[in-house]
Scaffold this motif. Structure first.
Motif, mmCIF file in Angstrom:
data_model
loop_
_atom_site.group_PDB
_atom_site.id
_atom_site.type_symbol
_atom_site.label_atom_id
_atom_site.label_comp_id
_atom_site.label_asym_id
_atom_site.label_seq_id
_atom_site.Cartn_x
_atom_site.Cartn_y
_atom_site.Cartn_z
ATOM 1 N N VAL A 12 -0.232 -2.278 -8.292
ATOM 2 C CA VAL A 12 -1.568 -2.657 -7.836
ATOM 3 C C VAL A 12 -1.743 -4.177 -7.927
ATOM 4 O O VAL A 12 -2.377 -4.797 -7.071
ATOM 5 C CB VAL A 12 -2.651 -1.927 -8.661
ATOM 6 C CG1 VAL A 12 -4.044 -2.483 -8.350
ATOM 7 C CG2 VAL A 12 -2.627 -0.428 -8.369
ATOM 8 N N GLY A 51 -4.004 4.725 0.139
ATOM 9 C CA GLY A 51 -4.193 5.728 -0.893
ATOM 10 C C GLY A 51 -4.887 6.972 -0.372
ATOM 11 O O GLY A 51 -4.496 8.102 -0.692
ATOM 12 N N ASN A 78 -7.985 -4.905 -0.467
ATOM 13 C CA ASN A 78 -8.106 -3.713 -1.307
ATOM 14 C C ASN A 78 -8.572 -2.523 -0.481
ATOM 15 O O ASN A 78 -8.214 -1.383 -0.762
ATOM 16 C CB ASN A 78 -9.086 -3.981 -2.457
ATOM 17 C CG ASN A 78 -8.852 -3.046 -3.629
ATOM 18 O OD1 ASN A 78 -7.729 -2.627 -3.889
ATOM 19 N ND2 ASN A 78 -9.911 -2.722 -4.346
ATOM 20 N N TYR A 100 -7.748 -1.183 -15.544
ATOM 21 C CA TYR A 100 -7.249 0.161 -15.844
ATOM 22 C C TYR A 100 -7.598 0.615 -17.248
ATOM 23 O O TYR A 100 -7.683 1.825 -17.511
ATOM 24 C CB TYR A 100 -5.744 0.234 -15.601
ATOM 25 C CG TYR A 100 -5.413 0.472 -14.147
ATOM 26 C CD1 TYR A 100 -5.898 1.599 -13.478
ATOM 27 C CD2 TYR A 100 -4.634 -0.424 -13.428
ATOM 28 C CE1 TYR A 100 -5.608 1.821 -12.146
ATOM 29 C CE2 TYR A 100 -4.340 -0.211 -12.091
ATOM 30 C CZ TYR A 100 -4.830 0.916 -11.454
ATOM 31 O OH TYR A 100 -4.546 1.127 -10.132
ATOM 32 N N PHE A 108 0.765 2.639 -3.353
ATOM 33 C CA PHE A 108 -0.499 3.306 -3.656
ATOM 34 C C PHE A 108 -0.611 4.620 -2.894
ATOM 35 O O PHE A 108 -1.238 5.570 -3.371
ATOM 36 C CB PHE A 108 -1.666 2.375 -3.309
ATOM 37 C CG PHE A 108 -2.949 2.723 -4.011
ATOM 38 C CD1 PHE A 108 -2.980 2.862 -5.387
ATOM 39 C CD2 PHE A 108 -4.115 2.891 -3.294
ATOM 40 C CE1 PHE A 108 -4.163 3.178 -6.044
ATOM 41 C CE2 PHE A 108 -5.305 3.215 -3.941
ATOM 42 C CZ PHE A 108 -5.326 3.353 -5.312
ATOM 43 N N ILE A 135 -5.422 -1.216 1.175
ATOM 44 C CA ILE A 135 -4.612 -0.474 0.210
ATOM 45 C C ILE A 135 -5.253 0.871 -0.108
ATOM 46 O O ILE A 135 -4.564 1.890 -0.265
ATOM 47 C CB ILE A 135 -4.412 -1.320 -1.062
ATOM 48 C CG1 ILE A 135 -3.421 -2.451 -0.765
ATOM 49 C CG2 ILE A 135 -3.919 -0.472 -2.223
ATOM 50 C CD1 ILE A 135 -3.160 -3.375 -1.917
ATOM 51 N N ASN A 136 -6.585 0.900 -0.186
ATOM 52 C CA ASN A 136 -7.256 2.171 -0.446
ATOM 53 C C ASN A 136 -7.173 3.111 0.753
ATOM 54 O O ASN A 136 -7.209 4.329 0.587
ATOM 55 C CB ASN A 136 -8.711 1.931 -0.860
ATOM 56 C CG ASN A 136 -8.838 1.661 -2.346
ATOM 57 O OD1 ASN A 136 -8.944 2.573 -3.153
ATOM 58 N ND2 ASN A 136 -8.802 0.386 -2.722
ATOM 59 N N ARG A 148 2.132 1.866 -12.278
ATOM 60 C CA ARG A 148 0.922 1.837 -11.444
ATOM 61 C C ARG A 148 0.256 0.463 -11.450
ATOM 62 O O ARG A 148 -0.019 -0.122 -10.400
ATOM 63 C CB ARG A 148 -0.062 2.913 -11.918
ATOM 64 C CG ARG A 148 -1.253 3.137 -10.996
ATOM 65 C CD ARG A 148 -2.179 4.188 -11.595
ATOM 66 N NE ARG A 148 -1.477 5.446 -11.812
ATOM 67 C CZ ARG A 148 -1.867 6.374 -12.701
ATOM 68 N NH1 ARG A 148 -2.909 6.142 -13.477
ATOM 69 N NH2 ARG A 148 -1.206 7.493 -12.824
ATOM 70 N N SER A 204 -1.345 7.963 -4.951
ATOM 71 C CA SER A 204 -2.504 8.788 -4.627
ATOM 72 C C SER A 204 -2.105 10.204 -4.255
ATOM 73 O O SER A 204 -2.793 11.169 -4.606
ATOM 74 C CB SER A 204 -3.302 8.149 -3.484
ATOM 75 O OG SER A 204 -3.806 6.894 -3.871
ATOM 76 N N LEU A 248 -12.289 -3.683 -8.221
ATOM 77 C CA LEU A 248 -11.077 -4.370 -8.668
ATOM 78 C C LEU A 248 -11.113 -5.860 -8.353
ATOM 79 O O LEU A 248 -10.813 -6.683 -9.236
ATOM 80 C CB LEU A 248 -9.837 -3.706 -8.057
ATOM 81 C CG LEU A 248 -8.495 -4.372 -8.395
ATOM 82 C CD1 LEU A 248 -8.258 -4.393 -9.901
ATOM 83 C CD2 LEU A 248 -7.346 -3.655 -7.676
ATOM 84 N N GLY A 266 0.794 -1.223 0.000
ATOM 85 C CA GLY A 266 0.000 0.000 0.000
ATOM 86 C C GLY A 266 0.823 1.269 0.000
ATOM 87 O O GLY A 266 0.317 2.337 -0.367
ATOM 88 N N THR A 287 -5.689 -6.724 -13.940
ATOM 89 C CA THR A 287 -5.478 -5.343 -13.486
ATOM 90 C C THR A 287 -5.388 -4.407 -14.684
ATOM 91 O O THR A 287 -5.900 -3.287 -14.655
ATOM 92 C CB THR A 287 -4.191 -5.249 -12.643
ATOM 93 O OG1 THR A 287 -4.277 -6.137 -11.532
ATOM 94 C CG2 THR A 287 -3.988 -3.831 -12.122
#
Length: 426
Positions: free
Chosen positions: A131, A154, A147, A371, A23, A150-151, A127, A27, A351, A20, A367
């Motif tokens: 991810v 971000g 996820n 994207y 990310f 990880i967010n 990127r 971000s 995702l 993360g 992934t």
């Protein structure tokens, strides 16, 4: 060269948090770029449509360089694994471009756009592989929660910029926030290289390109890395669900990215907010996403990814229709955190919904598909709404734009039949 065996997943939360960090930096860099580049371009005299075109460059490379990097990373083998080498090469150049962007504004529009191209190309190059590290380390049923973590990272990166951006802008001009973002990207690369160890099956003593899923030899490997759905071993219904999932993501991104791109101009032009106060006013929106990211993943894990996304889309539609009639900045700021929670619920579960279709060997490819969908949506959103705004003269129309996009995405979502967590992986 023999086919690489699908490795057993690693469930350590520490490993996910370290991933993360990448990310976090991405971000933070995106927050600086999205918040201040439109203002810099506006000051340079560009029209709203032209600003939309320049801001969409990130997404142009997001549908070319980024998916290619994700797909190729499935095949890469090196002493550091298959994902981290992309960050080792591309991220330092991204950091340098970020550092130079504010200076480029004084060198003319051509130089500024050239630096934007350098930044967006190199960011796109690392990127997707980074991810894709998450599903390499986490089994299917835990990916929504992972996820979410990880967010959170971000959101912390974005929140840091939103909290300090105004102060940095007042004290150092645009050089302040861009320099901080550049440093964060450089630090993230060091963390990934020094602290994250990819599975042994993806590491080798020398750099090589390995076949995936039964490929033969290394000749033509780059061509085979561009994997269409027909070569992923999916059934007909699974392929239809994959296409529909990607359409859902594309359509809601059209709406969400228009709001993200033009929110700062909406606040400064139509609501009279000073440029150095914009990021601080958006901090509650980021905080809501930060606090709700892990619970959103748990909701997807408990009730299903598709139902969670559907409820969040419906809630966001209602909220956008309310925001159309809101004139007070205070009321707008009070409602934006609700959108932050709804949006993170969509993102956290989308995702894993895509990743589920490809199995662990094809996480980079899936992934990349993800994207591709977000990239094309992010190109269409700013340009489409930019043209609409130039015709109507109102930035407030972005809420109608977003509501329509989310409604259409919800309708497509009702046709998706696959993508929930499976008890075992292939």
């Amino acid at each position: 060269m023999s086919t690489v065996r699908d490795p057993a997943p690693t469930l350590g939360g520490t490993a996910v948090t370290l991933v993360g960090s990448g990310f976090f930096a991405v971000s933070a860099a995106m927050a600086v770029f999205n918040a201040y580049m439109p203002l810099m371009l506006d000051a340079a005299g560009l029209t709203t449509a032209a600003i939309g075109v320049v801001m969409a460059l990130d997404n142009v490379f997001g549908v070319t360089v980024q998916p290619l990097a994700g797909m190729v990373s499935d095949h890469v083998r090196s002493p550091w694994g298959r994902r981290i080498p992309f960050a080792m090469v591309m991220a330092p150049v991204s950091a340098l471009a970020l550092l130079l962007l504010p200076w480029g504004a004084g060198w003319g529009v051509g130089a500024l756009v050239g630096l934007v191209v350098l930044y967006t190309v190199t960011m796109a190059g690392w990127r997707a592989p980074i991810v894709a590290l998450m599903p390499d380390l986490v089994e299917s049923k835990g990916r929504s929660r992972a996820n979410g973590i990880i967010n959170v990272m971000g959101a912390l990166g974005s929140a840091l910029i939103f909290a300090t951006g105004g102060m940095l802008l007042r004290g150092f001009g645009y050089q302040g926030p861009f320099t901080v973002a550049a440093v964060l990207v450089a630090v993230a690369v060091l963390v990934l290289v020094l602290c994250v160890r990819e599975p042994a099956s993806y590491r080798s003593r020398r750099f090589s390109m390995a076949p995936v899923g039964g490929g033969r030899g290394e000749r033509g490997m780059l061509a085979r890395a561009l994997t269409p759905p027909s070569r992923l071993g999916l059934s007909g219904p699974q392929r239809r669900s994959l296409v529909l999932i990607l359409v859902v993501i594309f359509v809601y991104t059209i709406g969400a990215n228009a709001v993200e791109t033009f929110m700062t101009l909406y606040l400064t032009r139509e609501r009279g907010v000073a440029a150095d106060q914009v990021t601080a006013l958006l901090l509650p929106y980021l905080a809501a996403g930060l606090l709700w990211a892990v619970p959103a993943g748990l909701l997807g894990q408990r009730f299903g990814r598709r139902p969670s996304i559907g409820v969040a889309l419906a809630g966001a539609i209602v909220l956008f229709l309310v925001l159309v009639s809101v004139d007070e900045v205070g009321v707008l700021m009070a409602l934006l955190p609700l959108y932050g929670a709804l949006w993170i619920t969509i993102v956290v579960n989308a995702l894993p919904l895509v990743l589920e279709m490809g199995g662990r060997l094809h996480t980079g490819t899936m992934t990349a598909y993800y994207y591709l969908a977000t990239g094309f949506g992010s190109i269409a959103g700013p340009i489409g709404f930019g043209v609409l705004r130039d015709a109507t003269g109102s930035y407030g129309g972005m809420f109608w734009w977003a509501a329509g996009a989310f409604l259409l995405a919800g309708l497509f979502l009702t046709r998706v039949r696959h993508g929930e967590a499976s008890p075992s992986e292939g």
